[in-house]
Write an enzyme that holds these catalytic residues in place. Structure first.
Site, short mmCIF file in Angstrom:
data_model
loop_
_atom_site.label_atom_id
_atom_site.label_comp_id
_atom_site.label_asym_id
_atom_site.label_seq_id
_atom_site.Cartn_x
_atom_site.Cartn_y
_atom_site.Cartn_z
N ASP A 19 0.83 -1.22 0.00
CA ASP A 19 0.00 0.00 0.00
C ASP A 19 0.86 1.26 0.00
O ASP A 19 1.94 1.29 0.58
CB ASP A 19 -0.92 -0.02 1.24
N GLY A 20 0.33 2.30 -0.66
CA GLY A 20 0.97 3.62 -0.61
C GLY A 20 1.45 4.16 -1.95
O GLY A 20 2.10 5.21 -1.99
N GLY A 22 -0.27 5.54 -4.37
CA GLY A 22 -0.93 6.81 -4.69
C GLY A 22 -0.31 7.96 -3.92
O GLY A 22 0.04 9.01 -4.50
N ARG A 23 -0.15 7.77 -2.62
CA ARG A 23 0.44 8.84 -1.79
C ARG A 23 1.89 9.09 -2.17
O ARG A 23 2.36 10.22 -2.14
CB ARG A 23 0.30 8.47 -0.29
N HIS A 36 2.06 3.52 -9.27
CA HIS A 36 1.87 2.08 -9.44
C HIS A 36 3.06 1.46 -10.19
O HIS A 36 3.48 0.35 -9.88
CB HIS A 36 0.55 1.79 -10.18
N GLU A 66 -12.41 -4.38 -3.74
CA GLU A 66 -12.92 -3.03 -3.50
C GLU A 66 -12.24 -1.99 -4.39
O GLU A 66 -12.77 -0.89 -4.58
CB GLU A 66 -12.72 -2.66 -2.02
N LEU A 131 10.96 -19.97 -5.54
CA LEU A 131 9.97 -19.15 -4.83
C LEU A 131 8.62 -19.26 -5.54
O LEU A 131 8.56 -19.22 -6.77
CB LEU A 131 10.43 -17.68 -4.84
N ARG A 193 -4.45 -1.86 9.03
CA ARG A 193 -5.64 -2.66 8.75
C ARG A 193 -5.32 -3.71 7.69
O ARG A 193 -4.29 -3.67 7.04
CB ARG A 193 -6.81 -1.76 8.32
N ILE A 194 -6.27 -4.63 7.53
CA ILE A 194 -6.07 -5.78 6.64
C ILE A 194 -6.72 -5.53 5.27
O ILE A 194 -6.33 -6.13 4.27
CB ILE A 194 -6.66 -7.07 7.31
N SER A 195 -7.72 -4.64 5.22
CA SER A 195 -8.39 -4.29 3.96
C SER A 195 -8.84 -5.51 3.15
O SER A 195 -8.68 -5.54 1.92
CB SER A 195 -7.49 -3.38 3.10
N GLU A 206 2.43 -13.26 12.05
CA GLU A 206 3.00 -12.08 12.70
C GLU A 206 2.72 -10.92 11.75
O GLU A 206 2.92 -11.05 10.54
CB GLU A 206 4.51 -12.25 12.90
C1 IPE Z 1 -5.28 -2.53 -0.06
O1 IPE Z 1 -5.01 -1.20 -0.21
C2 IPE Z 1 -5.27 -3.20 -1.41
C3 IPE Z 1 -3.97 -3.31 -2.04
C4 IPE Z 1 -2.82 -2.94 -1.53
C5 IPE Z 1 -4.00 -3.93 -3.33
P1 IPE Z 1 -6.18 -0.12 -0.32
O2 IPE Z 1 -5.51 1.18 -0.48
O3 IPE Z 1 -7.17 -0.51 -1.35
O4 IPE Z 1 -6.88 -0.26 1.10
P2 IPE Z 1 -7.68 0.82 1.93
O5 IPE Z 1 -8.66 1.46 1.00
O6 IPE Z 1 -6.68 1.80 2.45
O7 IPE Z 1 -8.30 0.03 3.02
C1 IPE Z 2 -1.76 0.25 -3.37
O1 IPE Z 2 -1.48 1.60 -3.39
C2 IPE Z 2 -2.00 -0.29 -4.75
C3 IPE Z 2 -3.41 -0.58 -5.04
C4 IPE Z 2 -4.37 -0.56 -4.19
C5 IPE Z 2 -3.73 -0.96 -6.42
P1 IPE Z 2 -2.61 2.68 -3.31
O2 IPE Z 2 -2.99 3.08 -4.70
O3 IPE Z 2 -3.74 2.25 -2.46
O4 IPE Z 2 -1.85 3.88 -2.61
P2 IPE Z 2 -2.45 4.90 -1.57
O5 IPE Z 2 -2.93 4.12 -0.40
O6 IPE Z 2 -3.57 5.62 -2.26
O7 IPE Z 2 -1.32 5.79 -1.23
MG MG Z 3 -4.08 2.46 -0.45
#
Ligand code: IPE
Ligand code: IPE
Ligand code: MG
Length: 240
Positions: A19-20, A22-23, A36, A66, A131, A193-195, A206
């Site tokens: 995750d992250g 976008g930010r 991405h 989602e 792997l 979170r686990i999302s 862990e």
């Molecule tokens: C979880 O990240 C899904 C992936 C990393 C593929 P999200 O960015 O979709 O999760 P939320 O919206 O923060 O819960």
């Molecule tokens: C995770 O990064 C990749 C996907 C969910 C496809 P994000 O796109 O959720 O990045 P943030 O959380 O918005 O920074």
């Molecule tokens: Mg995200």
């Protein structure tokens, strides 16, 4: 010099919520799609290091059920990225003896992506793997459990199996998730979170939440997680 290996008590099966992206892109004044793209580079490094560390399987969350709620342009960019990443990486994965599997509602992605995924799985399908790389696409843990319940129920209805024959092994065998049990789950991006990622399979994982955006997550960050994992006393309920 060869990379240093971490040997003791390594996790066999690692999961990552990447995750992250976008930010990271916003922070670096780039387009979300570039975030991405950088995310794919980060994954490439972590795959290499997983091979180097003799991890058995790496299961990564690439796109959730989602995530379809995101803007169409972003989803289309991700689809293109999946195809490009496979084209660019398949030979290197083969050379490293990495076996790739995709799981989730792959059919949601349409023919071009499905064909490419099948190609990647075919090309990397080798017996002596270093792997197993499992990529979750259009995956949701709750949906996955629901599908499993339906699948097993229908087998009971058609008398293929008896009710008392449903064991944890059957759950695993019938599951679309290629990995049985996650030892170490890492989530980057800072959120705790686990999302809706693997739910059943993380029962005794862990869990490490890392305060870095996924494109910044390096080989050394990964090694630090492995070293921290080694220090954990896993009790599994016992008095030890
Ligand atoms: C979880 O990240 C899904 C992936 C990393 C593929 P999200 O960015 O979709 O999760 P939320 O919206 O923060 O819960
Ligand atoms: C995770 O990064 C990749 C996907 C969910 C496809 P994000 O796109 O959720 O990045 P943030 O959380 O918005 O920074
Ligand atoms: Mg995200």
């Amino acid at each position: 010099m060869a990379d240093s290996k971490i040997n003791k008590n390594l996790p066999k099966n690692v999961g990552i919520i990447m995750d992250g992206n976008g930010r990271w892109a916003l922070k670096n004044s780039m387009k979300i799609s570039e975030g991405h793209e950088k995310g794919v580079n980060a994954l490439k490094e972590i795959v290499k290091e997983s091979v180097n560390q003799n991890i058995n399987s790496l299961t990564v969350y690439a796109f959730s059920s989602e995530n379809w709620k995101r803007p169409k342009a972003e989803v289309n960019a991700i689809k293109k990225l999946i195809v490009n990443a496979i084209n660019e990486q398949v030979n290197e994965l083969k050379n490293q003896k990495v076996k790739v599997r995709f799981f989730g509602n792959i059919n949601d992605f349409g023919k071009t992506v499905i064909d490419k995924i099948n190609f990647a799985e075919r090309e990397t399908n080798t017996k002596n793997t270093n792997l197993d790389l499992n990529v979750a696409l259009s995956y949701g843990g709750k949906q996955d459990i629901l599908n499993l319940v339906k699948k097993i129920s229908s087998k009971v209805l058609t008398k293929e199996i008896k009710l008392n024959q449903i064991t944890e092994k059957i759950l695993h065998d019938e599951s679309s998730v290629p990995v049985d049990e996650i030892d170490l789950l890492i989530r980057t991006g800072g959120d705790k979170r686990i999302s809706n990622f693997l739910l059943y399979q993380i029962a005794y994982a862990e869990i490490m939440f890392i305060d870095k955006y996924w494109p910044d997550f390096s080989k050394n960050d990964f090694r630090k997680c492995l070293r921290d994992f080694e220090k954990i006393k896993r009790r599994f309920g016992k008095r030890v």
